[in-house]
Structures are given as C-alpha cells and as structure tokens.
Enzyme design. Structure first.
Site, PDB file in Angstrom:
ATOM      1  N   ARG A  51     -23.450  19.649  -9.750  1.00 47.40           N
ATOM      2  CA  ARG A  51     -23.984  18.996  -8.544  1.00 47.40           C
ATOM      3  C   ARG A  51     -24.715  17.680  -8.967  1.00 47.40           C
ATOM      4  O   ARG A  51     -24.485  16.733  -8.263  1.00 47.40           O
ATOM      5  CB  ARG A  51     -24.848  20.062  -7.887  1.00 47.40           C
ATOM      6  N   THR A  52     -25.691  18.052  -9.895  1.00 48.78           N
ATOM      7  CA  THR A  52     -26.650  17.239 -10.175  1.00 48.78           C
ATOM      8  C   THR A  52     -26.101  15.819 -10.825  1.00 48.78           C
ATOM      9  O   THR A  52     -26.206  14.756 -10.173  1.00 48.78           O
ATOM     10  CB  THR A  52     -27.689  17.699 -11.150  1.00 48.78           C
ATOM     11  N   LYS A  80     -24.070  14.019 -33.775  1.00 49.43           N
ATOM     12  CA  LYS A  80     -24.252  13.476 -35.235  1.00 49.43           C
ATOM     13  C   LYS A  80     -25.702  13.467 -35.477  1.00 49.43           C
ATOM     14  O   LYS A  80     -26.075  13.146 -36.494  1.00 49.43           O
ATOM     15  CB  LYS A  80     -23.708  12.408 -35.274  1.00 49.43           C
ATOM     16  N   ARG A 101     -30.407  15.247 -18.147  1.00 45.17           N
ATOM     17  CA  ARG A 101     -30.566  16.759 -18.224  1.00 45.17           C
ATOM     18  C   ARG A 101     -30.511  17.056 -19.853  1.00 45.17           C
ATOM     19  O   ARG A 101     -29.390  16.703 -20.594  1.00 45.17           O
ATOM     20  CB  ARG A 101     -29.653  17.371 -17.604  1.00 45.17           C
ATOM     21  N   HIS A 129     -37.241  20.706 -12.433  1.00 45.30           N
ATOM     22  CA  HIS A 129     -35.909  20.009 -12.042  1.00 45.30           C
ATOM     23  C   HIS A 129     -36.248  19.381 -10.491  1.00 45.30           C
ATOM     24  O   HIS A 129     -36.064  19.726  -9.684  1.00 45.30           O
ATOM     25  CB  HIS A 129     -34.801  21.031 -11.471  1.00 45.30           C
TER      26      HIS A 129
END
Ligand code: CP
Length: 304
Positions: A51-52, A80, A101, A129
């Site tokens: 969703r986000t 890396k 995120r 959030h």
C-alpha cells in the site's frame, strides 16, 4: 524545506489542512491532475510494502508527476554497503521528493539531515509510520465526520505496531478521546507511549486482554497484525499470532455505526466474513491513503 519524519512534525492545523485538501482532491480529481507536472518522487523501500509504496506512486502519477525508486534493499546499492545518507544525497539529484521505508528506526531522520529534497518517513522499524496515521485520520474524518468525541479500541500488537504509536500520538491532540487498548500482556503499548503521550496529556485509557469487554461502547475498532518481522523468538510469534480473530459473532454487541479499521496487510486477525459488513472500512482506508499522500506531496513541494 520541510520533511515528515514523525506525526509530531505536523501541527494540528497542518493536519486539518491536509485532510481538507485530501477531501477536495477526492471531490475534484481533475483540478489536481497537472499540479506536479515535471516533478518526480523517489520511493526508496528497504522493507516490503504494498500500500504505502504503490499509493505514493499512484499519488504522484495522479498529480501528473513521475516516479522512480526501488522496492527492496537487495535491488539497490545498499546491498553493496552504501549508506542511507549517501543514497539520499545522490537521489536528491534525480527526484524532487523522497518517500523512504527502512527497517532501522531513525533511518529516515538520518536521511533528512543529509537530503537536499524533502524526505517522507514511510515507516521506520517499530517506531513510526506518519503517513499511515494521516490515512487513518482522513478515514476517521470521512467515515465518522469528526475527530473529537471518540472511543477508540486498538487491538492486537500494540508493542511493535508502529501505526498504533503514531495513531495514539495524533488522536491525543483531539478532544474527548478515550482509548481501549486490547492486547495480550506481551504486546502491550511501550512505556514511552503510556507515559509520554497518554499520561502526560491526561488521555483516558483502559488496558484489557478481552476483545469483547468494551465492544458495545466503541466508535472505532482498529485491528492490527502481530508483527512477525519484529519478534526475536519464533515460538512467541506462533503463540500470539492468532490471539485475536474478529468475526461476526464478536461484533454482535457492537454499535451499528462502528468503524472497523486496519492498516493492512491482514493475516488472520479479521475473518473474511467481516469484509461484507457495512462497518468494515479497511479497504476504503487503503484508498484514502492515496488521497492524503497526494495532499502531503503538494504540501512538501509547496504547490498550492
Ligand atoms: N499499511 C501499510 O503500511 O501497508 P504496506 O506495508 O503494504 O505498505
């Protein structure tokens, strides 16, 4: 330049303004369809999301802009060993705004300190959030037509559920809010939420293990998933994961205008038989997320 790292970065007036703009977008989509022409959002997702990430991307597209980014750390140079700070310095040359995120709490804050473009925290570990909270507030405003005078039950994983911590923080600003915090003892809200938010602001709350004890009083029931990815011990997760399963029987005493919310993804905590109940708002809630993110992008890019 402004970032959104924590819901506390926004004043109540700013939250109300975002909700007003989001409602205007819902009512007048065409008016906004070119507002972000030639703008780009980068979605930097070091942790899974449906969703986000996709609602940020859809939001920018519906504003006439473009999107770029990655959906896992493994598909970026983080694999890396590149730092978040270096990554955002580079991406600032490619995009006008970044939604990030990250599994590490505080990573978006570190990014904001180094970034030349606005950073939006799209979820950091078990911490915050904020755009889910904005989504939740828009949902409550559209479905209940108020943000004051609400009895809100929050059920499930109140310890690791970052959406819960941000929601309690945000709702504590409004008048006559009462929380019913429903969880097993292992998943109670963290002490910092209890002391620094609820007790400090004299917010009325009760804690219970029993999902049905206060069901008849609730205006909102906010269900949450037990956060498997935050457990250190798999046996504990297995023991607790199905502690609460909302079904039709458990809703028998609930109000007719109860609003059932869930940030999603759902696992077992809401039976699919509840999906057709007119009180189930969780799929609408996911859609509201796109509109509030459109309003937020406009605000952070300073586009009227
Ligand atoms: N609610 C939420 O954050 O969903 P995703 O993890 O799918 O983005």
């Amino acid at each position: 330049m402004k970032h959104l790292i924590d819901i506390k970065d926004l004043s109540t007036d700013e939250i109300d303004e975002l909700i007003t703009v989001a409602k205007d977008i819902i009512a007048n989509k065409e008016k906004y369809s070119k507002k972000c022409e030639r703008k780009k959002i980068a979605t930097l997702f070091y942790e899974p999301s449906t969703r986000t990430r996709l609602s940020f991307e859809a939001a920018m597209m519906e504003l006439g802009g473009n999107v770029l980014g990655f959906s896992s750390a493994n598909s970026s140079s983080a694999a890396k060993g590149e730092s978040v700070a270096d990554t955002v310095r580079v991406i600032g040359g490619y995009a006008d705004i970044i939604a990030m995120r990250h599994p590490k709490e505080g990573a978006p804050l570190v990014a904001a300190m180094k970034s030349e473009v606005p950073i939006i925290n799209a979820g950091d570990g078990g911490h915050n959030h904020p755009t889910q909270t904005l989504t939740d507030l828009l949902t409550i405003q559209c479905e209940k037509h108020r943000l004051n005078d609400l009895k809100i039950g929050i059920c499930g994983d109140l310890k690791f559920g970052r959406t819960v911590h941000s929601l309690i923080t945000a709702m504590s600003r409004y008048k006559n809010i009462t929380f019913v915090l429903i969880s097993p003892k292992e998943l109670k809200i963290p002490d910092y939420v209890r002391k620094d938010i609820l007790e400090k602001n004299n917010i009325e709350y009760v804690e219970t293990k029993d999902m049905e004890e206060y069901m008849q009083d609730l205006d909102i029931l906010y269900m949450t998933r037990v956060q498997k990815e935050r457990f250190f011990n798999e046996d504990d997760y297995i023991r607790l994961k199905d502690y609460y399963i909302l079904n039709k029987e458990k809703l028998e005493k609930a109000k007719d205008d109860l609003c059932i919310m869930h940030p999603l993804p759902r696992v077992n905590e809401i039976s699919t038989e509840v999906d057709d109940d007119k009180r189930a708002c969780y799929f609408k809630q996911a859609k509201y997320g796109k509109y509030i993110r459109m309003a937020l992008i406009l605000k952070l890019l300073n586009i009227k």
